[in-house]
Design a protein around this motif. Structure first.
Motif, short mmCIF file in Angstrom:
data_model
loop_
_atom_site.label_atom_id
_atom_site.label_comp_id
_atom_site.label_asym_id
_atom_site.label_seq_id
_atom_site.Cartn_x
_atom_site.Cartn_y
_atom_site.Cartn_z
N THR A 10 0.85 -1.19 0.00
CA THR A 10 0.00 0.00 0.00
C THR A 10 0.88 1.24 0.00
N ARG A 11 0.61 2.15 -0.91
CA ARG A 11 1.37 3.39 -1.04
C ARG A 11 0.40 4.55 -1.22
N PHE A 12 0.93 5.76 -1.14
CA PHE A 12 0.15 6.94 -1.49
C PHE A 12 0.01 6.99 -3.00
N THR A 13 -1.13 7.44 -3.46
CA THR A 13 -1.24 7.84 -4.86
C THR A 13 -0.57 9.21 -4.94
N ARG A 14 -0.01 9.55 -6.07
CA ARG A 14 0.68 10.83 -6.20
C ARG A 14 -0.36 11.94 -6.06
N SER A 15 -0.19 12.78 -5.05
CA SER A 15 -1.20 13.77 -4.72
C SER A 15 -0.57 14.96 -4.02
N ALA A 16 -1.38 16.00 -3.85
CA ALA A 16 -0.96 17.19 -3.10
C ALA A 16 -2.21 17.82 -2.52
N ALA A 17 -2.00 18.64 -1.49
CA ALA A 17 -3.12 19.35 -0.87
C ALA A 17 -2.64 20.66 -0.27
N LEU A 18 -3.53 21.61 -0.25
CA LEU A 18 -3.32 22.83 0.52
C LEU A 18 -4.14 22.67 1.78
N ILE A 19 -3.48 22.86 2.92
CA ILE A 19 -4.12 22.64 4.22
C ILE A 19 -3.92 23.88 5.06
N ARG A 20 -4.99 24.43 5.58
CA ARG A 20 -4.89 25.59 6.46
C ARG A 20 -5.42 25.22 7.83
N ASN A 21 -4.54 25.32 8.83
CA ASN A 21 -4.89 25.02 10.22
C ASN A 21 -5.61 23.68 10.35
#
Length: 164
Positions: A122-133
């Protein structure tokens, strides 16, 4: 899959920074300020090592100038591998790394991918996120091999579109 408005789940992880390695939880590591989070299938794997991580290293100053407080890379590798990768790539001290050895964070975020067929589990799928607080503002997932929607240039464009 995690979506805009969702809080970051609390999963035990190892945090690798320029200060060392620490036990923490994902919500603590990603929960303060504006965080650019990107996840890769594996440290030292060809696309991750040559195409994904280097863009964030070379664009670190631009991301910070756009208001980013923290840049965090996650992979389903142990903390020893993540530290070695951070050092080898020149990213240690610029980017923080989350070692999600069992893929628990990947699963909790719905960003997991079964690569058992190639012996990677099991691995991460290639992804990104912007996270605020600790709350997701945007999620980006690659729908084909390579780095387009989740690379540093795309994240900079997303920040610009949000007025940062």
């Amino acid at each position: 899959m995690i979506e805009r408005g969702d809080p970051i789940p609390s999963v035990p992880v190892k945090l690798v920074t320029g200060d060392g390695i620490a036990d923490t939880t994902s919500d603590t590591a990603l929960g303060q300020g504006l965080t650019v989070f990107f996840a890769v299938p594996g440290a030292f794997t060809p696309t991750c090592h040559v195409n994904h991580l280097p863009g964030f290293v070379s664009n670190e100053a631009k991301l910070r100038a756009a208001g980013v407080d923290r840049i965090v890379c996650a992979a389903a590798n142990d903390h020893h591998v993540m530290k070695a990768w951070a050092e080898a790539s020149g990213a240690l001290g610029k980017i923080d790394f989350l070692a999600d050895g069992n893929g628990d964070l990947a699963k909790a975020m719905g960003l997991n991918k079964d690569l058992s067929g190639s012996g990677m589990g099991t691995r991460f799928t290639r992804s990104a996120a912007l996270i605020r607080n600790g709350v997701v503002e945007a999620v980006f997932v690659e729908d084909a091999p390579g780095v387009t929607a989740t690379g540093a240039p795309a994240i900079l464009m997303a920040l610009e579109a949000q007025g940062r």
